[in-house]
Design a protein around this motif. Structure first.
Motif, PDB file in Angstrom:
ATOM      1  N   PHE A 188       0.852  -1.193   0.000  1.00 57.44           N
ATOM      2  CA  PHE A 188       0.000   0.000   0.000  1.00 57.44           C
ATOM      3  C   PHE A 188       0.887   1.241   0.000  1.00 57.44           C
ATOM      4  CE2 PHE A 188       0.875  -0.983   4.407  1.00 57.44           C
ATOM      5  CZ  PHE A 188       1.114   0.257   5.000  1.00 57.44           C
ATOM      6  N   VAL A 189       0.323   2.356  -0.428  1.00 63.31           N
ATOM      7  CA  VAL A 189       1.069   3.614  -0.469  1.00 63.31           C
ATOM      8  C   VAL A 189       1.127   4.186   0.942  1.00 63.31           C
ATOM      9  CG1 VAL A 189       1.144   5.967  -1.348  1.00 63.31           C
ATOM     10  CG2 VAL A 189       0.465   4.096  -2.863  1.00 63.31           C
ATOM     11  N   TYR A 190       2.330   4.247   1.491  1.00 63.05           N
ATOM     12  CA  TYR A 190       2.519   4.807   2.833  1.00 63.05           C
ATOM     13  C   TYR A 190       2.554   6.332   2.779  1.00 63.05           C
ATOM     14  CZ  TYR A 190       4.951   6.205   7.109  1.00 63.05           C
ATOM     15  OH  TYR A 190       5.294   6.825   8.285  1.00 63.05           O
ATOM     16  N   SER A 191       3.182   6.886   1.726  1.00 62.66           N
ATOM     17  CA  SER A 191       3.311   8.337   1.657  1.00 62.66           C
ATOM     18  C   SER A 191       3.549   8.794   0.229  1.00 62.66           C
ATOM     19  CB  SER A 191       4.471   8.815   2.542  1.00 62.66           C
ATOM     20  OG  SER A 191       4.694  10.211   2.393  1.00 62.66           O
ATOM     21  N   ARG A 192       3.045   9.941  -0.081  1.00 59.31           N
ATOM     22  CA  ARG A 192       3.394  10.641  -1.318  1.00 59.31           C
ATOM     23  C   ARG A 192       4.598  11.528  -1.010  1.00 59.31           C
ATOM     24  NH1 ARG A 192       0.387  13.015  -5.681  1.00 59.31           N
ATOM     25  NH2 ARG A 192       1.955  13.512  -7.266  1.00 59.31           N
ATOM     26  N   VAL A 193       5.531  11.628  -1.944  1.00 58.26           N
ATOM     27  CA  VAL A 193       6.725  12.464  -1.779  1.00 58.26           C
ATOM     28  C   VAL A 193       6.680  13.561  -2.834  1.00 58.26           C
ATOM     29  CG1 VAL A 193       9.245  12.527  -1.683  1.00 58.26           C
ATOM     30  CG2 VAL A 193       8.020  10.456  -0.986  1.00 58.26           C
ATOM     31  N   THR A 194       6.715  14.801  -2.415  1.00 58.97           N
ATOM     32  CA  THR A 194       6.678  15.926  -3.348  1.00 58.97           C
ATOM     33  C   THR A 194       7.718  16.968  -2.950  1.00 58.97           C
ATOM     34  OG1 THR A 194       4.983  17.061  -2.027  1.00 58.97           O
ATOM     35  CG2 THR A 194       4.209  15.614  -3.799  1.00 58.97           C
ATOM     36  N   GLY A 195       7.988  17.886  -3.873  1.00 56.35           N
ATOM     37  CA  GLY A 195       8.836  19.032  -3.569  1.00 56.35           C
ATOM     38  C   GLY A 195      10.317  18.845  -3.783  1.00 56.35           C
ATOM     39  N   VAL A 196      10.752  17.692  -4.328  1.00 57.24           N
ATOM     40  CA  VAL A 196      12.177  17.498  -4.606  1.00 57.24           C
ATOM     41  C   VAL A 196      12.516  18.282  -5.872  1.00 57.24           C
ATOM     42  CG1 VAL A 196      14.022  15.849  -5.051  1.00 57.24           C
ATOM     43  CG2 VAL A 196      12.084  15.194  -3.598  1.00 57.24           C
ATOM     44  N   LYS A 197      13.414  19.233  -5.767  1.00 57.10           N
ATOM     45  CA  LYS A 197      13.737  20.086  -6.914  1.00 57.10           C
ATOM     46  C   LYS A 197      15.241  20.248  -7.056  1.00 57.10           C
ATOM     47  CE  LYS A 197      12.600  24.434  -9.201  1.00 57.10           C
ATOM     48  NZ  LYS A 197      11.790  25.679  -9.143  1.00 57.10           N
ATOM     49  N   SER A 198      15.758  19.828  -8.194  1.00 56.83           N
ATOM     50  CA  SER A 198      17.189  19.915  -8.491  1.00 56.83           C
ATOM     51  C   SER A 198      17.562  21.333  -8.914  1.00 56.83           C
ATOM     52  CB  SER A 198      17.532  18.933  -9.614  1.00 56.83           C
ATOM     53  OG  SER A 198      18.799  19.211 -10.179  1.00 56.83           O
ATOM     54  N   PRO A 199      18.816  21.748  -8.685  1.00 50.11           N
ATOM     55  CA  PRO A 199      19.270  23.040  -9.208  1.00 50.11           C
ATOM     56  C   PRO A 199      19.187  23.125 -10.726  1.00 50.11           C
ATOM     57  CG  PRO A 199      20.809  22.194  -7.568  1.00 50.11           C
ATOM     58  CD  PRO A 199      19.837  21.093  -7.847  1.00 50.11           C
ATOM     59  N   THR A 200      19.111  21.977 -11.403  1.00 48.90           N
ATOM     60  CA  THR A 200      18.975  21.982 -12.863  1.00 48.90           C
ATOM     61  C   THR A 200      17.576  22.373 -13.315  1.00 48.90           C
ATOM     62  OG1 THR A 200      18.319  19.646 -12.962  1.00 48.90           O
ATOM     63  CG2 THR A 200      20.679  20.132 -13.019  1.00 48.90           C
ATOM     64  N   GLY A 201      16.625  22.442 -12.390  1.00 45.68           N
ATOM     65  CA  GLY A 201      15.247  22.762 -12.732  1.00 45.68           C
ATOM     66  C   GLY A 201      14.336  21.557 -12.791  1.00 45.68           C
ATOM     67  N   VAL A 202      14.906  20.364 -12.841  1.00 46.56           N
ATOM     68  CA  VAL A 202      14.104  19.146 -12.882  1.00 46.56           C
ATOM     69  C   VAL A 202      13.557  18.856 -11.486  1.00 46.56           C
ATOM     70  CG1 VAL A 202      14.100  16.678 -13.421  1.00 46.56           C
ATOM     71  CG2 VAL A 202      15.500  18.246 -14.773  1.00 46.56           C
ATOM     72  N   GLU A 203      12.319  18.391 -11.430  1.00 42.63           N
ATOM     73  CA  GLU A 203      11.701  18.036 -10.161  1.00 42.63           C
ATOM     74  C   GLU A 203      11.387  16.541 -10.132  1.00 42.63           C
ATOM     75  OE1 GLU A 203       8.421  20.543  -9.045  1.00 42.63           O
ATOM     76  OE2 GLU A 203       9.297  22.292 -10.058  1.00 42.63           O
ATOM     77  N   ALA A 204      11.219  16.031  -8.938  1.00 41.16           N
ATOM     78  CA  ALA A 204      10.858  14.619  -8.779  1.00 41.16           C
ATOM     79  C   ALA A 204       9.758  14.505  -7.743  1.00 41.16           C
ATOM     80  CB  ALA A 204      12.064  13.781  -8.347  1.00 41.16           C
TER      81      ALA A 204
END
Length: 727
Positions: free
Chosen positions: A350-366
C-alpha cells in the motif's frame, strides 16, 4: 500569385492572412474559422472552390485506420466531397508525420521523457498512430472514445481495447441518437468523468480547441500534445499551469499553420493533387524548410520525473503507529503482537506516503510514492525469497499504475535472495537497490565525522592517510565497495567476514586496483578491533551481535550501515567516548514533503536518495542490482547527487543527529579516556594525537572530493532540535 485558403472548424478569432514565397512560389495564404459551424464551412467551401488554388480543411479527419479497421467520418467526408474544382487537403498525412516527429523529438531531446507516463487521449481513433508511437515507452494509455461518443463512463486502457472498440463502435453510433449523448445530464456526467481522468493523467493528447473548457485544476502540471497553438492559446495554457506543449504544427511567417493549410500550400506550390504527394516529397520539403518540432514551456522549463520506493516495518513498533492497531497494542500480550507480525507479512502493498517538492538546481523536479510491504526483517528472513519477490512485484505493478518511472528497494527488501536481480528481471519498470549511494554515503559520513573529531594527524601530501580502518561484513554488497574505497584512502584496511574464500578473492581484487594498501583479513572483528580508527559495519545480521563495542579504541568512528543496526542503542550507550553514526543520510534539494520515516524533514536514507537522483537525472534503468556493486557506479551516483543538489545531512546516531557540540563532547571524552589508559611514567601528551584541543570543528563547507579517489568531502552540517520517531 496563388491563393491558398484554410477553412477551419475552429475559432474565427484565430483568423489571419499573409503573403509569402513558399517553395519558390509567391502566394497569399488566408485562414478562416467557422466556430464549429459545419453549415458555414460548407458554404465557404463552395465559395472558395471556384476561386482558390488550393484549400485546406482543418480540424477534421474524414477517415481513420485503427489496426486493420478502417472508419469513415461521414460528416467530414461530406464536407470534402463539396470541393470539386480546387485541390482540397485535410492534412492527415502531414499531421501524422509532424505529431509523431514532435513526440520522438521530445523523447530524444529531453531524454526518456515519456517512460511510463500516464497518457490520456481524448480520441484514440483519430490519434491511433500517435498512440502506437507512445506505446513504445509506456503502457499507461487511456482513451476517452467510448466516453465521448457513447457516454460510457469507462476509459479504454489498451491498444487492443481500442481496436476492439473501433471494430464495433460504428454499429453503436448508428443507432445511438446524438441528442441523447449531448443532453444536459449525460453531457455533464461525461464531462465530470473526463475531468477526473485529466487530473490523474500526466500527458494529454487532444485537439487544441477541445481543451478550452478546462482550467487550472485539470491542466496544471500537464504535458499537452496537440497542434496549432498560437500566441493567444499559449497565454491561456500559461494561466492554466501547463508545463510543456508539444505542438505538431509548423510555424511560418509568424503564424502557426494547421497541417491542412500547410498541406494545401504544398499542393499549390507543387501543383500536385494531395493523393499524389509521396513520403519522399514530404521528406524533401520538410528538410528544405528546416522546420523543427515545437516544444513550448508556458511557465518556463519544467520537468517532473516520478519514482517509487519500497519500505517495510523494521519492528513491531511500526504496527503500533497504525491507528486501528494502536489502542489494541497497548493492552495486547506480546504473543498477539507476534501473531499480528506474521499476518502483516501477507498484507498487500500500500502507499505509505506521497513524496513531493524534490527540486534539483537543474530545474528538474521529482515526485513519488513510498510503498510499504508488511514484512518485518524477521518475517522476511523466515520465508523463502519467492515469498518476498511476489510482494515486491506487486509493489512494482502498483508503482507502474501510479506512473513511477523507476523503483527503489529499501532495507531488507534489497537483501533477500539475489539482491534485486530477480525482481529487476520480472518487474515492469527499472529497479535499483540504492546500494551504490549507501556505500558512498557511508564513507562520506565517516570522513566528515573523522574530520570533525580531529583525532588523526593531518595527511602528508596526496598519499594515503595514516589511519586504520575496518570493514565488518566486507564481502557483502555495500561492505565490499566500502572496502575498495577505503583502500584508496587509508594506509591499513582490515577486512572481516566469515566467508573465507570470498574474503581471499576480495583481497586479490582490491590489490589489483590499489596495490599500495596494507590489507589484513579476519573471520571475526574482535581480533583487531582495539586498534581501529574507523569501523564500517555492513552485515546482514538482522540484529545479531557482530562486534564488542567495549573493545573499541576511544575516539573510534563507527559507521553502522546495516539495517537493522548492528549496534543497538543500549550498546552505543556503553561507550560515550566512541562516535557511532548510522551511515550517511542525505539532505534532498527543495521543500520536500513526505510522511515520517524516522529522519528530520527533507532527509532521506541513501538508498532512497539514489532512487531520487536517478529519477532527477532521467536514468530509468536497472542501476544497482545484485551483490556485486561496481565502484564506478558508486563514484557516478555520488557525482550525480552533487549535480542535483544532494548534501550530506546531519550525522545521525541512534538517538538522533549530532550537533558540533555533541561531537566535541565525544572527542573530549575520547581524549580523557586515552589519557587515562596511558601507562604510568609516560610523558603527559606523548600519547595525544596531533591537533588536540577543545574547540569544535568549524562548520564551513569543505571542498568536495569524489568517493572514487578519496573519502568525499563534508558539506555543512545541520542541527535539528528534535528527531521524529521511526515509523
Amino acid at each position: 500569385m496563388k491563393h491558398v485558403i484554410g477553412i477551419s472548424l475552429g475559432s474565427s478569432q484565430q483568423d489571419f492572412s499573409f503573403t509569402t514565397t513558399f517553395l519558390g512560389v509567391r502566394m497569399r495564404v488566408q485562414r478562416i474559422g467557422t466556430d464549429g459551424s459545419k453549415t458555414r464551412a460548407a458554404k465557404l467551401l463552395r465559395e472558395w472552390d471556384k476561386k482558390a488554388d488550393a484549400i485546406g480543411l482543418g480540424v477534421v479527419k474524414d477517415k481513420y485506420k485503427v489496426g486493420t479497421t478502417r472508419l469513415i467520418e461521414k460528416e467530414s467526408a461530406e464536407l470534402v466531397a463539396l470541393v470539386r474544382k480546387a485541390p482540397c487537403s485535410i492534412g492527415a498525412r502531414l499531421a501524422d508525420i509532424y505529431q509523431e516527429w514532435a513526440v520522438r523529438h521530445a523523447q530524444i531531446h529531453l531524454g526518456n521523457y515519456f517512460n511510463n507516463q500516464r497518457v490520456l487521449f481524448f480520441s484514440g481513433l483519430t490519434h491511433y498512430k500517435l498512440a502506437v508511437t507512445l506505446s513504445e515507452w509506456t503502457e499507461n494509455l487511456q482513451f476517452a472514445d467510448a466516453l465521448q461518443q457513447l457516454a460510457v463512463p469507462k476509459m479504454l486502457t489498451s491498444l487492443d481495447g481500442l481496436q476492439l472498440y473501433a471494430s464495433g463502435a460504428h454499429y453503436v453510433t448508428d443507432w445511438t441518437p446524438p441528442e441523447v449523448i449531448a443532453s444536459g445530464p449525460v453531457k455533464e456526467w461525461t464531462r465530470f468523468v473526463l475531468r477526473k481522468a485529466l487530473q490523474k493523467a500526466t500527458v494529454v493528447v487532444a485537439p487544441v480547441h477541445e481543451l478550452d473548457d478546462f482550467g487550472l485544476e485539470e491542466l496544471a502540471g500537464k504535458t499537452i500534445i496537440t497542434t496549432t497553438v498560437n500566441a493567444q492559446r499559449f497565454e491561456a495554457f500559461r494561466d492554466k499551469g501547463v508545463h510543456l506543449i508539444i505542438d505538431g504544427a509548423p510555424e511560418l511567417e509568424g503564424h502557426v499553420l494547421d497541417p491542412a493549410l500547410m498541406d494545401a500550400m504544398i499542393v499549390a506550390a507543387t501543383e500536385k493533387q494531395p493523393a499524389d504527394l509521396l513520403e519522399d516529397d514530404y521528406l524533401e520539403i520538410i528538410n528544405g524548410l528546416g522546420i523543427e518540432p515545437r516544444l513550448l514551456y508556458p511557465n518556463g522549463f519544467k520537468r517532473i520525473n516520478r519514482f517509487a520506493f519500497v519500505i517495510h516495518p523494521l519492528s513491531q513498533e511500526y504496527f503500533k503507529k497504525v491507528k486501528p492497531i494502536e489502542m489494541l497494542s497497548q493492552v495486547s500480550p506480546p504473543v498477539m503482537m507476534n501473531s499480528l507480525e506474521k499476518i502483516m507479512a501477507y498484507a498487500p502493498p500500500f502507499v505509505y506516503s506521497r513524496v513531493t517538492g524534490v527540486k534539483s538546481p537543474t530545474g528538474v523536479e521529482a515526485e513519488g510514492w513510498l510503498i510499504s510491504v508488511g514484512g518485518t526483517p524477521r518475517e522476511i528472513m523466515a520465508h523463502s525469497p519467492e515469498f518476498t519477490y511476489k510482494r515486491l512485484l506487486d509493489a512494482a505493478a502498483m508503482a507502474k499504475r501510479l506512473g513511477a518511472q523507476i523503483m527503489g528497494l529499501g532495507a531488507f527488501t534489497k537483501v533477500v535472495g539475489d539482491a534485486g536481480l530477480t525482481v529487476a528481471k520480472r518487474a515492469p519498470l527499472p529497479i535499483t537497490t540504492g546500494n551504490s549511494y549507501s556505500a558512498s554515503g557511508a564513507l562520506w559520513a565517516a570522513h566528515d565525522a573523522m574530520l570533525r573529531m580531529r583525532l588523526l594527524p593531518p595527511p602528508k601530501g596526496k598519499g594515503r592517510v595514516p589511519f586504520k580502518a575496518m570493514v565488518v561484513g566486507a564481502t557483502g554488497a555495500i561492505g565490499s565497495v566500502c572496502a575498495r574505497l577505503l583502500a584508496r584512502a587509508a594506509q591499513d584496511v582490515y577486512l572481516v567476514s566469515p566467508e573465507t574464500a570470498k574474503l581471499l578473492a576480495l583481497k586479490e581484487s582490491i590489490l589489483k586496483e590499489s596495490p599500495g594498501v596494507n590489507l589484513f583479513l579476519s573471520a571475526r572483528a574482535d581480533k583487531d578491533i582495539a586498534e581501529m580508527d574507523m569501523i564500517v559495519t555492513a552485515t546482514s545480521g538482522a540484529g545479531k551481535k557482530v562486534l564488542d563495542i567495549m573493545k573499541v579504541k576511544p575516539g573510534c568512528v563507527i559507521t553502522d550501515v546495516a539495517r537493522p543496526l548492528d549496534l543497538p542503542p543500549e550498546e552505543v550507550a556503553k561507550r560515550p567516548d566512541v562516535l557511532v553514526i548510522e551511515s550517511g543520510e542525505i539532505e534532498m534539494p527543495g521543500d520536500v514533503h513526505m510522511k515520517n520515516i524516522g529522519l528530520p524533514k527533507g532527509v532521506a536514507y541513501a538508498c532512497l536518495a539514489e532512487t531520487i537522483v536517478l529519477a532527477l537525472e532521467g536514468r530509468f534503468e536497472n542501476f544497482t542490482v545484485g551483490r556485486a556493486i561496481e565502484w564506478e557506479k558508486v563514484r557516478e551516483i555520488y557525482k550525480l547527487g552533487l549535480k542535483h543538489g544532494m548534501k550530506l545531512a546531519a550525522i545521525s546516531g541512534v538517538n538522533g543527529p549530532f550537533s558540533d557540540e555533541d561531537i566535541a563532547q565525544v572527542r573530549e571524552r575520547a581524549l580523557a579516556e586515552r589519557a587515562r589508559r596511558l601507562p604510568q611514567g609516560t610523558a603527559k601528551g606523548s600519547g595525544k594525537p596531533a591537533a588536540a584541543g577543545k574547540v569544535a570543528a568549524p562548520r564551513q563547507r569543505r571542498a568536495a572530493a569524489s568517493p572514487g579517489s578519496a573519502a568525499p568531502a563534508a558539506p555543512k552540517s545541520r542541527r535539528p532540535t528534535s528527531r521524529p520517531k521511526a515509523p
